[in-house]
Design a protein around this motif. Structure first.
Motif: not given
Length: 315
Positions: A16-40
């Motif tokens: 499941h290379r495609t699904a694993a890659l998409a999930t990993s990239c999405t999770g990494l992006l959300v993790a990097k943006l968490s500081h900005h998604i929930f600034p309060e």
């Protein structure tokens, strides 16, 4: 047991290379943006200024200053930007203006005036477990380095606003998933081209490790480059508001460098490890600068001022 688990995990990813890659990239992006998604819940909670066990609200003067900066910067959606009183010595920011949570800008307490009773001279500053004596030679120098003119304060706040307004947090956060996807896809393509999928498992593992290390190194280089570009862009936009803002920018970075040199002297060996003799911060790791040099940021604004003066003379 561990080897068996890793083998099953590798087999699953292979199927499941495609699904694993998409999930990993999405999770990494959300993790990097968490500081900005929930600034309060992140930025404000981390940087909020407290005294006597209570959070301190932004003074009316600083509120007016913040709104003046938003107006000068031509921010159309000013309601999406909010300010709070921050600890530390210079502004911080987080958020994405077009999200429901909006953007937050933390204005440091040393931007307050003495009349607000929130200025730096009214608070205890500890360095190496010792209270700074504001009446000493070093204390006077540090006090001067922490006291900014109105123009410098406006520049410092405006560059944070410009940074957020340009969607810089998203651009910076996107670097990691882009390189993860690029490294993964490149590794698969090269292995297929070289026929490594029919080779022994140990050889493929070594290849993957080497390729991952190369990708990790390239990511750090690219991340540094993107961070510097975004910082320079925010500085340029803030300095372009007016000459007063540009002059304030030169003062702001001059005083940051001066403050760091003073802290380097006061903190002893720890200060020498953190700050360069110029006042810049030393790299946080072997692979990255982590901080854009303050000297280059100051020089950028000086060049903008010089170019502006030359254009006026030519006219």
């Amino acid at each position: 047991m561990a080897v068996r688990f890793l083998w099953k995990a590798a087999t699953f990813v292979q199927r499941h290379r495609t699904a694993a890659l998409a999930t990993s990239c999405t999770g990494l992006l959300v993790a990097k943006l968490s500081h900005h998604i929930f600034p309060e819940q992140t930025c404000k909670l981390l940087h909020q200024f407290w005294t006597k066990g209570q959070s301190v609200e932004l003074s009316e003067r600083l509120q007016d200053l913040f709104h003046d900066v938003l107006k000068d910067a031509g921010v159309a959606s000013a309601l999406c930007y909010r300010a709070f009183l921050a600890s530390g010595f210079h502004p911080v920011s987080a958020g994405i203006s077009w999200l429901p949570s909006g953007s937050l800008v933390g204005i440091p307490a040393n931007f307050s005036t003495a009349e607000d009773r929130q200025g730096i001279i009214d608070h205890v500053v500890m360095i190496n477990d010792k209270e700074v004596d504001w009446e000493s030679k070093e204390g006077h120098a540090l006090k001067d380095a922490l006291t900014f003119s109105l123009e410098a304060q406006k520049f410092a706040i405006s560059r944070e606003v410009m940074y957020l307004q340009s969607n810089s947090p998203i651009i910076k956060a996107a670097v990691a998933p882009i390189f993860l996807a690029g490294t993964f896809i490149s590794a698969v393509a090269i292995k297929q081209h070289l026929g490594l999928y029919s080779s022994p498992l140990a050889l493929r593992v070594v290849f993957n490790l080497i390729f991952a290390m190369i990708g990790f190194f390239c990511y750090h280089c690219a991340s540094d480059s993107v961070s510097r570009s975004l910082d320079y862009r925010a500085d340029r936009k803030a300095a372009a508001i007016s000459k007063d803002y540009a002059r304030g920018g030169v003062e702001f970075y001059d005083k940051i460098l001066s403050r760091n040199r003073i802290l380097r002297a006061l903190m002893g060996k720890q200060g020498q490890r953190m700050y360069a003799p110029s006042g810049n911060l030393f790299p946080g790791s072997l692979f990255g600068l982590k901080h854009t040099p303050y000297t280059s940021r100051r020089d950028l604004i000086v060049n903008i001022l010089n170019m502006s003066q030359e254009l006026e003379r030519s006219d």
